[in-house]
Motif scaffolding. Structure first.
Motif, mmCIF file in Angstrom:
data_model
loop_
_atom_site.group_PDB
_atom_site.id
_atom_site.type_symbol
_atom_site.label_atom_id
_atom_site.label_comp_id
_atom_site.label_asym_id
_atom_site.label_seq_id
_atom_site.Cartn_x
_atom_site.Cartn_y
_atom_site.Cartn_z
ATOM 1 N N ASP A 208 0.820 -1.222 0.000
ATOM 2 C CA ASP A 208 0.000 0.000 0.000
ATOM 3 C C ASP A 208 0.852 1.269 0.000
ATOM 4 O O ASP A 208 0.587 2.218 0.749
ATOM 5 C CB ASP A 208 -0.936 0.016 1.223
ATOM 6 C CG ASP A 208 -1.937 -1.124 1.186
ATOM 7 O OD1 ASP A 208 -2.266 -1.567 0.058
ATOM 8 O OD2 ASP A 208 -2.359 -1.577 2.252
ATOM 9 N N GLY A 209 1.898 1.256 -0.798
ATOM 10 C CA GLY A 209 2.709 2.460 -0.955
ATOM 11 C C GLY A 209 3.741 2.691 0.128
ATOM 12 O O GLY A 209 4.463 3.686 0.094
ATOM 13 N N ILE A 210 3.839 1.774 1.093
ATOM 14 C CA ILE A 210 4.876 1.904 2.132
ATOM 15 C C ILE A 210 5.833 0.728 1.988
ATOM 16 O O ILE A 210 5.412 -0.423 1.851
ATOM 17 C CB ILE A 210 4.257 1.900 3.542
ATOM 18 C CG1 ILE A 210 3.401 3.153 3.756
ATOM 19 C CG2 ILE A 210 5.338 1.813 4.617
ATOM 20 C CD1 ILE A 210 2.713 3.208 5.107
ATOM 21 N N TRP A 212 8.475 -1.788 3.528
ATOM 22 C CA TRP A 212 8.766 -2.359 4.841
ATOM 23 C C TRP A 212 10.082 -3.128 4.798
ATOM 24 O O TRP A 212 10.427 -3.729 3.791
ATOM 25 C CB TRP A 212 7.647 -3.314 5.268
ATOM 26 C CG TRP A 212 6.336 -2.641 5.484
ATOM 27 C CD1 TRP A 212 5.398 -2.335 4.518
ATOM 28 C CD2 TRP A 212 5.813 -2.142 6.719
ATOM 29 N NE1 TRP A 212 4.329 -1.697 5.089
ATOM 30 C CE2 TRP A 212 4.551 -1.571 6.437
ATOM 31 C CE3 TRP A 212 6.275 -2.144 8.040
ATOM 32 C CZ2 TRP A 212 3.751 -0.987 7.416
ATOM 33 C CZ3 TRP A 212 5.486 -1.576 9.016
ATOM 34 C CH2 TRP A 212 4.239 -1.000 8.708
ATOM 35 N N ARG B 50 -0.581 8.308 8.423
ATOM 36 C CA ARG B 50 -0.509 7.081 7.610
ATOM 37 C C ARG B 50 0.585 6.139 8.149
ATOM 38 O O ARG B 50 0.372 4.940 8.308
ATOM 39 C CB ARG B 50 -0.196 7.475 6.166
ATOM 40 C CG ARG B 50 -0.177 6.338 5.193
ATOM 41 C CD ARG B 50 -0.359 6.878 3.780
ATOM 42 N NE ARG B 50 -0.032 5.884 2.797
ATOM 43 C CZ ARG B 50 1.153 5.795 2.194
ATOM 44 N NH1 ARG B 50 2.104 6.650 2.494
ATOM 45 N NH2 ARG B 50 1.368 4.868 1.295
ATOM 46 N N ALA B 54 -0.022 2.540 9.949
ATOM 47 C CA ALA B 54 0.595 1.357 9.347
ATOM 48 C C ALA B 54 1.467 0.634 10.366
ATOM 49 O O ALA B 54 1.439 -0.600 10.470
ATOM 50 C CB ALA B 54 1.431 1.772 8.137
#
Lengths: 281, 108
Positions: A208-210, A212, B50, B54
């Protein structure tokens, strides 16, 4: 001499067993040996007898007041270090406990003077308790509390005030850059690379665009390129460790990672021979 | 300024969905109600929602995984103790070993 290796995971052994010549050193978690007291120490001795190891910690919570709240844990870590003869212990620029409450991951530090003083006091206390230096690793941040200092400036100041060392996780830094939290080049230009005694590399994962720090994928080419650039500037670097924690059935990817990293390290350590061979070949 | 205070507050935001919801509704008001130092208030008020959300989700997942393996570790050690006691002819109370205490975050 820089040793190349990987973090030890039982699930990787089927892939590694025919390629142990690619692994100079295994990184073990000290936390695996502190459980079970005498059994853990005996296991640590046996593992160290098999070949070179480094010891990594995830439980010191260097950034919070909890770091010195568990003297028994520090004593157990010291016993493992003595039993194995490993000359330093690595952990993170982060905290994972707050007043006994477990976070189950690393929370990033707010880089202000008071936080710096807390880390410095903790590092002094931990190094005294362990009898060996700490090497502190930059974590991948999903959010950044910010502060008065950049991560590199904060790390340099901890090194200057405590004599600790740095474990540079190139992949974490590049993940931070991908998530818009830093400029990796600027950070590396500021960082005290003389203090780096080890490097971590790993493959991340975008959700989702992040991005990790998942340790589930091959080490990206960009990370290997940064390693190539940085090795000549890290005269005290002794190990490059690849971390792989997930999708272990794809262990052949780790074998490929090990080969790529070994080639870079070999070229760095024997530049003239490799250049000559390349020219001839 | 108190770093332990801000860490306590951040831990709440990361671990407690209700605290996070209250912060999301009014980050600065939430911070003002709990902190006194302006720099601390600014830091908490300016956190990236965000990223914070997360990370909170990731922590919840890791805690669940930890609980699973923690319980599994207890079971394995109990079985080993029972096997050893049986082999050595000891009563279950005669020996005691600690269960694994893998209580920390995933590696990085």
């Amino acid at each position: 001499v820089i040793e190349v290796g990987c973090a030890y995971r039982t699930g990787l052994l089927p892939h590694l067993v025919d390629h142990l010549d690619l692994v100079d050193v295994f990184e073990h978690s000290v936390d695996d040996f502190v459980a079970g007291a005498e059994e853990g120490l005996a296991a640590a001795r046996r593992v160290a007898d098999l070949g070179p190891i480094t010891l990594h910690s995830i439980g010191l919570s260097v950034g919070s007041v909890d770091a010195t709240a568990r003297p028994d844990h520090l004593r157990e870590c010291r016993e493992v270090l003595r039993a194995t003869g490993v000359p330093e212990l690595s952990d993170h620029f982060a905290y994972s406990r707050v007043e006994g409450r477990r976070l189950h991951d690393f929370a990033p530090l707010w880089r202000v003077e008071e936080q710096l003083e807390l880390v410095v006091g903790n590092v002094h206390a931990i190094q005294d308790a362990l009898g060996v230096p700490l090497a502190l690793e930059n974590v991948a941040m999903v959010f950044d509390p910010g502060g008065e200092m950049s991560p590199a400036e904060f790390a340099n100041e901890v090194v200057r005030r405590t004599g600790c060392r740095l474990l540079l996780d190139i992949s974490n830094l590049l993940i931070d850059e991908s998530n818009g939290l830093c400029n990796a080049g600027q950070e590396l230009a500021m960082l005290d690379l003389d203090a780096v005694t080890g490097v971590h590399l790993a493959g991340g994962e975008e959700v989702d665009g992040i991005v990790w720090d998942a340790h589930h994928a091959p080490v990206p080419t960009s990370d290997i390129e940064w390693l190539t650039r940085l090795l000549p500037e890290m005269p005290n670097c002794r190990s490059v460790i690849i971390e792989r924690d997930g999708r272990l059935q794809q262990g052949h990817e780790l074998i490929d990672d090990l080969r790529r990293v070994r080639a870079v390290v070999a070229a760095h350590q024997q530049p003239t021979e490799v250049a000559a061979a390349s020219a001839a070949g | 300024m108190s770093v332990p205070d801000t860490q306590r507050l951040l831990a709440e935001l990361l671990l407690d969905p209700e605290a996070r919801a209250a912060w999301s509704a009014d980050p600065r008001g939430y911070a003002r109600a709990r902190l006194t130092d302006q720099a601390e208030i600014d830091m908490v008020a300016n956190l990236d929602p965000r990223g914070l959300t997360a990370m909170a989700a990731s922590l919840a997942e890791k805690e669940a995984r930890w609980r699973h393996f923690h319980d599994l570790g207890h079971k394995v050690m109990a079985r080993r103790r029972a096997d050893r006691n049986r082999q050595e002819g000891h009563t279950p109370e005669a020996r005691h070993t600690h269960p694994p205490t893998h209580t920390e975050p995933a590696r990085s």
